[in-house]
Design an enzyme around this catalytic site. Structure first.
Site, short mmCIF file in Angstrom:
data_model
loop_
_atom_site.label_atom_id
_atom_site.label_comp_id
_atom_site.label_asym_id
_atom_site.label_seq_id
_atom_site.Cartn_x
_atom_site.Cartn_y
_atom_site.Cartn_z
N ALA A 127 36.89 40.59 49.15
CA ALA A 127 37.93 41.33 48.43
C ALA A 127 38.82 40.35 47.68
O ALA A 127 38.71 39.13 47.86
CB ALA A 127 38.77 42.13 49.41
N LYS A 128 39.67 40.85 46.84
CA LYS A 128 40.71 40.04 46.21
C LYS A 128 41.80 40.98 45.73
O LYS A 128 41.54 42.16 45.45
CB LYS A 128 40.14 39.27 45.00
CG LYS A 128 40.89 38.00 44.70
CD LYS A 128 40.51 36.91 45.68
CE LYS A 128 41.19 35.61 45.42
NZ LYS A 128 40.65 34.53 46.25
N GLY A 129 43.01 40.46 45.61
CA GLY A 129 44.11 41.27 45.11
C GLY A 129 45.02 40.43 44.25
O GLY A 129 44.99 39.20 44.33
#
Ligand code: NAD
Length: 435
Positions: A124-126
């Site tokens: 994931a990444k944000g």
């Protein structure tokens, strides 16, 4: 030990945003490597389509009351690329350059990185589009808490576990953890990693990425029959990853002949005193004014006559334009994406042994995994145990990738992607498509 909770004053400086030519588009860079590995693996068309798409993308508006009494609205993203192997894992960055496209690419990258070291995590990444250096601590706290509330439906120790990334740190992770815990009505330490030690962080996390680079560099030297003692190394970027890697490699007997940061580089053929350089940075907060070597540019550093080149600053520094001039025998990619896809074939033709980013800098996410395990178990390990288990995972992962590289006669990057994609694909095949 007391945790340093100051927000970063130094940061990755992308010299020129217009440099993002197609060669340097992060999603394209990742996908071109993915495609090559998928083709070699003869991935079935359905699975290929599944793995080319992110599972979930969330975009939220983040209203924040600024110190001057006005409301500002920021845009935040969280992308869960793939969760077939376990909870999504990936950092949160605060930066003006954040875009959904970039977050998507970085989330995919995290999927392959976790799989190459065989962690039970997805990717994931944000990110939030903002300039944290222009914001007060209060504004940053309100931004972090509101962004966390916005994406809270994905977060959780069993579903999505963020960590620090560009311009976020353990202070920010503490706010994410607190906000999530307030919503859950109980303390949930395992919802983020990279936390302060005092609230469930892991010993050895700060040094983990640099230590991982040292471990895989030693493995590469062993594989190529080169001695560790006297091996010359040039390190670009003297932050968390670069300074720790330089210090540990020097301790192993390597000679660090060049270092650099955003203010420029320093070269000393007799070897730079890394301890002195670290002390200098601690005092001045950059290498500016360091007297332990002759001044060079960051571009010069990349083409020095050294055994090992360790880019540990920013992406897209080795491109089709300068790859032909690189003289190192080994490149250990401490940074994410320091080499463009266009440069890959040039380096390969020159016989340069590249330890790809998804393997070389996976030490950080590996100790993040240890932090998550320790939080869930409520039992904390000594630093020696953390380092021993990290060494074990990095050494084993290097061997897995090398074995596939030899078997398929491909370079280490392609082999690393093949290892990861086949691990993710296997789980998809076993689980089947839910209908
Ligand atoms: P950091 O902010 O601690 O250090 C970055 C260093 O790069 C600083 O010394 C800075 O001065 C230098 N720098 C910035 N712009 C530069 C430029 N234009 N030219 C040369 N040097 C420049 O960051 P970090 O945590 O060490 O991360 C470095 C790289 O490693 C990034 O690509 C990051 O994504 C990657 N990475 C970090 C971790 C981690 O655990 N910290 C894990 C995996 C990957």
């Amino acid at each position: 030990m007391t945790t340093d909770l100051r927000l970063p004053t130094d940061r990755i400086v992308r010299p020129d945003k217009d440099r993002f030519l197609n060669e340097e588009n992060p999603f394209e860079a990742m996908m071109s490597r993915f495609d090559r590995a998928a083709e070699l693996l003869d991935l079935e068309p359905g699975l290929y389509k599944v793995l080319r798409h992110p599972e979930k993308q969330i975009t939220v508006s983040v209203p924040v009351m600024m110190d001057n009494g006005e409301v500002e609205v920021f845009i935040g993203h969280r992308v869960l690329y793939n969760t077939s192997r376990g909870p999504a894992k990936g950092g949160i960055r605060f930066d003006l350059n954040v875009s959904l496209e970039e977050v998507k690419a970085l989330a995919a990258w995290m999927t392959w990185k976790c799989a190459v070291v065989n962690l039970p995590f997805g990717g994931a990444k944000g990110g939030v589009v903002c300039d944290p250096l222009k914001m007060s601590a209060g504004e940053l706290e309100r931004l972090t808490r509101r962004y966390t509330a916005g994406i809270i439906s994905t977060l959780g120790p069993d579903s999505d576990v963020p960590a620090p990334d560009v311009n976020t740190n353990e202070r920010v992770m503490a706010w994410v953890m607190d906000t999530y815990s307030m919503h859950m009505r109980h303390t949930v330490t395992a919802v983020v990693t990279g936390k302060p030690i005092e609230m469930g962080g892991s010993l050895g996390r700060r040094e983990a990425t640099g230590r991982g680079c040292m471990i895989v560099t030693k493995e590469a030297l062993k594989h190529l029959g080169m001695p560790i003692r006297g091996t010359t190394v040039a390190v670009q970027g003297f932050g968390n990853v670069g300074s720790v890697a330089a210090e540990l490699l020097q301790r192993e007997g390597c000679k660090i002949t060049a270092i650099s940061d955003r203010t420029g580089g320093y070269h000393n053929p007799n070897g730079i005193d890394i301890e002195a350089a670290i002390k200098h940075v601690r005092q001045v907060r950059s290498l500016e004014g360091f007297t332990g070597g002759d001044q060079i540019t960051n571009d010069d550093l990349l083409t020095l006559d050294v055994d090992v080149l360790l880019p540990a600053a920013l992406e897209n520094v080795i491109t089709s334009r300068n790859a032909g001039k690189v003289r190192a025998k080994i490149i250990c990619e401490g940074a994410n994406g320091p080499t463009t896809a266009g440069a890959d074939s040039i380096l390969e033709e020159k016989g340069i042994f590249v330890i790809p980013d998804i393997l070389a800098n996976a030490g950080g996410v590996t100790v993040s995994y240890f932090e998550w395990v320790q939080d869930r178990g409520g039992y904390f390990w000594t630093e020696a145990t953390v380092n021993e288990r990290l060494t074990d995972i990095m050494t084993r992962s290097f061997a897995d990738v090398l074995q596939l590289a030899k078997q398929h006669k491909v370079n280490m990057r392609t082999a690393a992607y093949m290892v990861s994609i086949s691990r993710v694909a296997t789980v998809h095949r076993l689980r089947g498509i839910y209908a």
